[in-house]
Scaffold this active site. Structure first.
Site, PDB file in Angstrom:
ATOM      1  CB  ALA A 162     -36.156   1.833   2.331  1.00  0.00           C
ATOM      2  N   GLY A 167     -32.695   0.356  -2.218  1.00  0.00           N
ATOM      3  CA  GLY A 167     -32.040   1.650  -2.146  1.00  0.00           C
ATOM      4  C   GLY A 167     -30.537   1.556  -2.006  1.00  0.00           C
ATOM      5  CD  GLU A 204     -33.435   2.667  -6.037  1.00  0.00           C
ATOM      6  OE1 GLU A 204     -34.254   2.996  -6.903  1.00  0.00           O
ATOM      7  OE2 GLU A 204     -33.713   2.627  -4.814  1.00  0.00           O
ATOM      8  CD  GLU A 224     -36.515  -1.205  -4.736  1.00  0.00           C
ATOM      9  OE1 GLU A 224     -35.608  -0.447  -4.360  1.00  0.00           O
ATOM     10  OE2 GLU A 224     -36.324  -2.129  -5.572  1.00  0.00           O
TER      11      GLU A 224
END
Length: 268
Positions: free
Chosen positions: A74, A119, A122, A142
């Protein structure tokens, strides 16, 4: 969306390139190491919606234009300016990017080098297979910034490495070098430095030689059957079999085998 030859651009930071039956979904925000901003997330979702509707695409490969990163996750610089209301408004946009990759109906491969964090990792986990080169550094950090993996990490990582190993990796927020990641099963194929994209596209080409109808049905059975009890899983498999058993691809595959030639898949 802009289009030029076999290349379509979705916004400023996402490109889809066609290599015959293989589509390359390119993360192209090099100035930010592909950090996923709101705008970029929206573009990823739009590109995935486009690919999902293209019956000619047999395999999709997720790649990066940055030399030292697949994707660093992110965009925390953007989020630093967010109010709570901004963050809530962004959430469905971000989720749509990750689920867009996850729900692509054709087989998907991530080509990873350098940093694949948060992310970014991910996005790779949302693919069916991960090819990584020896520069890859993976992790879900995170909890070190006060959140949790919210792009599927808490659900996808344990499906790869088991609940306890996923808990250790998520709770410690530690980063893994490529060799350990391969040993633990976080990546499926480890290749020489700089070869992740080349090898992922080569693997995609081998997969794409097979029936597009069969590939999509096999992926559907794998995804829907995972985690079910055996009897229910076999029912999922049977439904997928029935969806292809009377297809043009099945008829062509049998005919090509008996005629000792390469199949010419109708894709239906």
């Amino acid at each position: 969306m802009t289009e030029q030859g076999d290349e379509r651009r979705f916004g400023e930071h996402v490109v889809v390139r066609r290599h015959e039956y293989v589509a390359e979904l390119v993360l192209d925000r090099p100035k930010a190491m592909n950090a996923v901003s709101t705008v970029m997330a929206r573009s990823v979702a739009e590109a995935c919606a486009h690919l999902a509707g293209d019956r000619d695409v047999r395999v999709a490969v997720l790649t990066s234009t940055h030399e030292r990163a697949f994707c660093v996750g992110a965009d925390l610089k953007e989020r630093n300016s967010f109010t709570d209301a901004d963050l809530m408004r962004q959430r469905p946009v971000a989720r749509a990017a990750y689920t867009g990759v996850l729900e692509l109906p054709m087989p998907t491969i991530a080509a990873v080098h350098g940093f694949a964090l948060g992310g970014g990792f991910e996005l790779a986990l949302s693919c069916d297979l991960i090819v990584a080169d020896r520069t890859a550094v993976l992790g879900l950090p995170e909890v070190s910034v006060g959140v949790i993996p919210g792009g599927g990490g808490t659900q996808l990582l344990p499906r790869r490495v088991g609940a306890a190993r996923a808990a250790e990796l998520i709770f410690t927020a530690r980063r893994l070098e490529a060799a350990e990641a391969r040993e633990l099963g976080l990546v499926d194929e480890l290749v020489a430095e700089g070869q992740d994209r080349t090898q992922a596209l080569a693997l995609a080409g081998r997969i794409a030689a097979n029936s597009p109808v069969g590939l999509r049905a096999a992926k559907r059975a794998l995804r829907l059957g995972h985690g079910l009890d055996l009897r229910t899983g076999l029912e999922v498999e049977d439904a997928a079999w029935r969806s292809v058993a009377f297809s043009g691809d099945r008829a062509e595959g049998v005919a090509a085998f008996n005629e000792k030639r390469s199949p010419r898949w109708p894709g239906e």
